[in-house]
Design an enzyme around this catalytic site. Structure first.
Site, PDB file in Angstrom:
ATOM      1  N   TYR A 111      14.412  30.094   8.749  1.00 19.41           N
ATOM      2  CA  TYR A 111      13.141  30.763   9.068  1.00 19.41           C
ATOM      3  C   TYR A 111      13.016  31.039  10.565  1.00 19.41           C
ATOM      4  O   TYR A 111      13.338  30.184  11.397  1.00 19.41           O
ATOM      5  CB  TYR A 111      11.957  29.875   8.653  1.00 19.41           C
ATOM      6  CG  TYR A 111      11.644  29.915   7.170  1.00 19.41           C
ATOM      7  CD1 TYR A 111      11.255  31.102   6.551  1.00 19.41           C
ATOM      8  CD2 TYR A 111      11.710  28.759   6.411  1.00 19.41           C
ATOM      9  CE1 TYR A 111      10.955  31.126   5.192  1.00 19.41           C
ATOM     10  CE2 TYR A 111      11.404  28.769   5.051  1.00 19.41           C
ATOM     11  CZ  TYR A 111      11.026  29.962   4.455  1.00 19.41           C
ATOM     12  OH  TYR A 111      10.726  29.984   3.123  1.00 19.41           O
ATOM     13  N   LYS A 170       0.842  -1.211   0.000  1.00 13.16           N
ATOM     14  CA  LYS A 170       0.000   0.000   0.000  1.00 13.16           C
ATOM     15  C   LYS A 170       0.873   1.255   0.000  1.00 13.16           C
ATOM     16  O   LYS A 170       2.065   1.190   0.341  1.00 13.16           O
ATOM     17  CB  LYS A 170      -0.898  -0.022   1.229  1.00 13.16           C
ATOM     18  CG  LYS A 170      -0.135   0.031   2.547  1.00 13.16           C
ATOM     19  CD  LYS A 170      -1.031  -0.230   3.750  1.00 13.16           C
ATOM     20  CE  LYS A 170      -0.231  -0.185   5.043  1.00 13.16           C
ATOM     21  NZ  LYS A 170      -1.055  -0.554   6.210  1.00 13.16           N
ATOM     22  N   ARG A 209     -10.905  -0.260  14.230  1.00 14.65           N
ATOM     23  CA  ARG A 209     -10.635   0.589  13.073  1.00 14.65           C
ATOM     24  C   ARG A 209     -11.413   0.065  11.876  1.00 14.65           C
ATOM     25  O   ARG A 209     -12.297   0.731  11.355  1.00 14.65           O
ATOM     26  CB  ARG A 209      -9.125   0.603  12.788  1.00 14.65           C
ATOM     27  CG  ARG A 209      -8.732   1.489  11.623  1.00 14.65           C
ATOM     28  CD  ARG A 209      -7.244   1.481  11.354  1.00 14.65           C
ATOM     29  NE  ARG A 209      -6.754   0.227  10.784  1.00 14.65           N
ATOM     30  CZ  ARG A 209      -5.531   0.041  10.315  1.00 14.65           C
ATOM     31  NH1 ARG A 209      -4.652   1.033  10.344  1.00 14.65           N
ATOM     32  NH2 ARG A 209      -5.160  -1.122   9.810  1.00 14.65           N
ATOM     33  N   MET A 213      11.114  23.956   2.939  1.00 12.48           N
ATOM     34  CA  MET A 213      10.457  23.046   1.994  1.00 12.48           C
ATOM     35  C   MET A 213      11.477  22.286   1.142  1.00 12.48           C
ATOM     36  O   MET A 213      11.325  21.096   0.887  1.00 12.48           O
ATOM     37  CB  MET A 213       9.513  23.832   1.076  1.00 12.48           C
ATOM     38  CG  MET A 213       8.674  22.933   0.178  1.00 12.48           C
ATOM     39  SD  MET A 213       7.665  23.825  -1.011  1.00 12.48           S
ATOM     40  CE  MET A 213       6.486  24.630   0.058  1.00 12.48           C
TER      41      MET A 213
HETATM   42  C1  LIG Z   1      -0.264  -1.529   6.907  1.00  9.87           C
HETATM   43  C2  LIG Z   1      -0.864  -2.809   7.299  1.00  9.87           C
HETATM   44  C3  LIG Z   1      -0.078  -3.968   7.413  1.00  9.87           C
HETATM   45  C4  LIG Z   1       1.432  -3.951   7.334  1.00  9.87           C
HETATM   46  O1  LIG Z   1       1.954  -3.677   8.610  1.00  9.87           O
HETATM   47  P1  LIG Z   1       3.525  -3.635   8.879  1.00  9.87           P
HETATM   48  O2  LIG Z   1       3.610  -3.253  10.310  1.00  9.87           O
HETATM   49  O3  LIG Z   1       4.085  -2.604   7.966  1.00  9.87           O
HETATM   50  O4  LIG Z   1       4.054  -4.988   8.593  1.00  9.87           O
HETATM   51  C5  LIG Z   1      -0.708  -5.174   7.637  1.00  9.87           C
HETATM   52  N1  LIG Z   1      -2.057  -5.230   7.763  1.00  9.87           N
HETATM   53  C6  LIG Z   1      -2.840  -4.136   7.701  1.00  9.87           C
HETATM   54  C7  LIG Z   1      -4.305  -4.280   7.870  1.00  9.87           C
HETATM   55  C8  LIG Z   1      -2.269  -2.900   7.488  1.00  9.87           C
HETATM   56  O5  LIG Z   1      -3.049  -1.805   7.444  1.00  9.87           O
END
Ligand SMILES: *Cc1c(COP(=O)(O)O)cnc(C)c1O
Length: 371
Positions: free
Chosen positions: A257, A43, A136, A305
């Protein structure tokens, strides 16, 4: 002028992504969890490292299951992977996206009774996420019975059950075993169904957490799976950035800054060509450092930036010139070091790197095995 400092691409920042180290990390995790199957979380553009090259390297290393968060990420990744790679959408689908996702052969994670109903009309394979304590995503326990009936009636093949650990990087946290027990109890209602539970940290909580499939992101990318423990993973990312300005300041001179740093004595300041738009988070202002020839050069003043300023006074005269490259991530400074200095986690450092660096992908060993 140091000739070796000239970069013909014109770049001023260089991000190196070692796909061989990535593949090694995949194989290390896979061997650790066997007989469970190791899958990959790609992701957010594979945590900023490039979902397509990363997923292709993982596929070559034997990975067949890939998780993205969003439908649109899956749409981009689908044509880049062979047909036998499965792509799962962690967040599930928005109402109305089901038919298109089905056409592309994507597999949604069903996170609510509503998502279960919307997908069931198609009677296509899916994953069911249960909430075991993170609150969640995932079907809440009180709706599980209804979800199970709905899936059975529609004849939806459940590939596996899934849940996510909230505290897996902290083995001392009792939430881990609570979630594990909850997962086992809930899974008993789905006899014979596989379970995918552990993320990177979860794998290192022990064999009890492995089940049929494990699901890693950060450890593949070289991040430490367990906080405060030696990191068994190979580093995947190296980052170097060019010096674009050097000057000698007198005592009492304001830097950056809002003048948050004022020199205490004569100071040699180097301006480095990356800033908060490139993942050097603004919280690194007056904190953290870059490295040059095994010396630590502290960041002084606010992060801008497009640049940061560092105190280069410790360097012998003339060792640093325009075009010299300082190390941000590499042998002297890990992801965890930068994350700690920035007051965040390695995940946020990686996903913030941005798209202005010149990227080099070191290709994996084609033999696809270690040694
Ligand atoms: C991001 C995520 C993972 C990966 O977790 P890591 O700690 O990076 O291994 C696994 N499962 C879900 C549902 C996630 O959102």
């Amino acid at each position: 002028m140091d000739i070796s400092a000239i970069d013909m691409t014109g770049a001023t920042g260089w991000l190196t992504i070692d796909l061989e180290a990535l593949a090694d990390n995949y194989r290390l995790l896979a061997s650790r969890v066997v007989p469970a199957r190791q899958t990959a979380v790609v992701k957010a553009d594979a945590y900023g490292l490039g979902a397509v090259p990363v997923s292709n390297a993982l596929y070559q290393a034997g990975c067949r299951d890939f998780f993205v968060a969003q439908y649109l990420e899956a749409v981009t990744l689908r044509p880049a992977l062979p047909a036998d790679a499965r792509i799962f959408v962690l967040n599930g689908l928005q109402p109305g996206a089901e038919a298109r996702a089905a056409e592309l052969g994507l597999i949604p994670v069903l996170n609510s009774l509503e998502q279960v109903r919307n997908w069931s009309a198609l009677a296509l394979p899916a994953v069911l996420q249960l909430d075991t304590g993170m609150s969640r995503l995932g079907v809440p326990t009180e709706e599980l019975q209804a979800a199970r009936e709905e899936l059975a009636q529609a004849g939806t093949p459940l590939l596996f059950l899934m849940s996510h650990l909230a505290s897996a990087d902290d083995p001392a946290n009792s939430q881990n075993v609570e979630q594990l027990n909850r997962m086992r109890n809930l899974a008993a209602e789905f006899p014979g169904c596989d379970i995918c539970f552990a993320n990177s940290g979860g794998i290192f909580l022990g064999d009890d957490y492995h089940h049929a499939l494990t699901r890693s992101g950060i450890a593949l990318y070289g991040g430490a799976p367990t906080e405060g423990r030696p990191n068994p993973m190979r580093p995947v990312v190296a980052l170097e950035v060019a010096v674009i300005h050097l000057r000698n300041l007198e005592a009492g001179t304001a830097v950056g800054y809002s003048g948050t740093h004022v020199t205490a004595g004569p100071t040699r300041v180097a301006t480095i060509a990356a800033g908060y738009a490139d993942g050097l988070l603004r919280s690194l202002s007056n904190r953290g450092a870059v490295w040059f020839q095994s010396r630590r050069l502290p960041i002084i003043g606010r992060v801008s930036m497009d640049s940061i300023t560092v105190d280069a006074s410790a360097l012998p005269e003339d060792t640093m010139t325009l075009g010299s490259r300082v190390e941000i991530l590499g042998p002297h400074q890990t992801l965890e070091d930068v994350a700690r200095d920035a007051g965040t986690i390695s995940y946020e450092i990686l996903t913030s790197l941005g798209h202005r660096y010149h990227r080099t992908y070191l290709q994996p060993n084609p033999r696809g095995n270690t040694s």
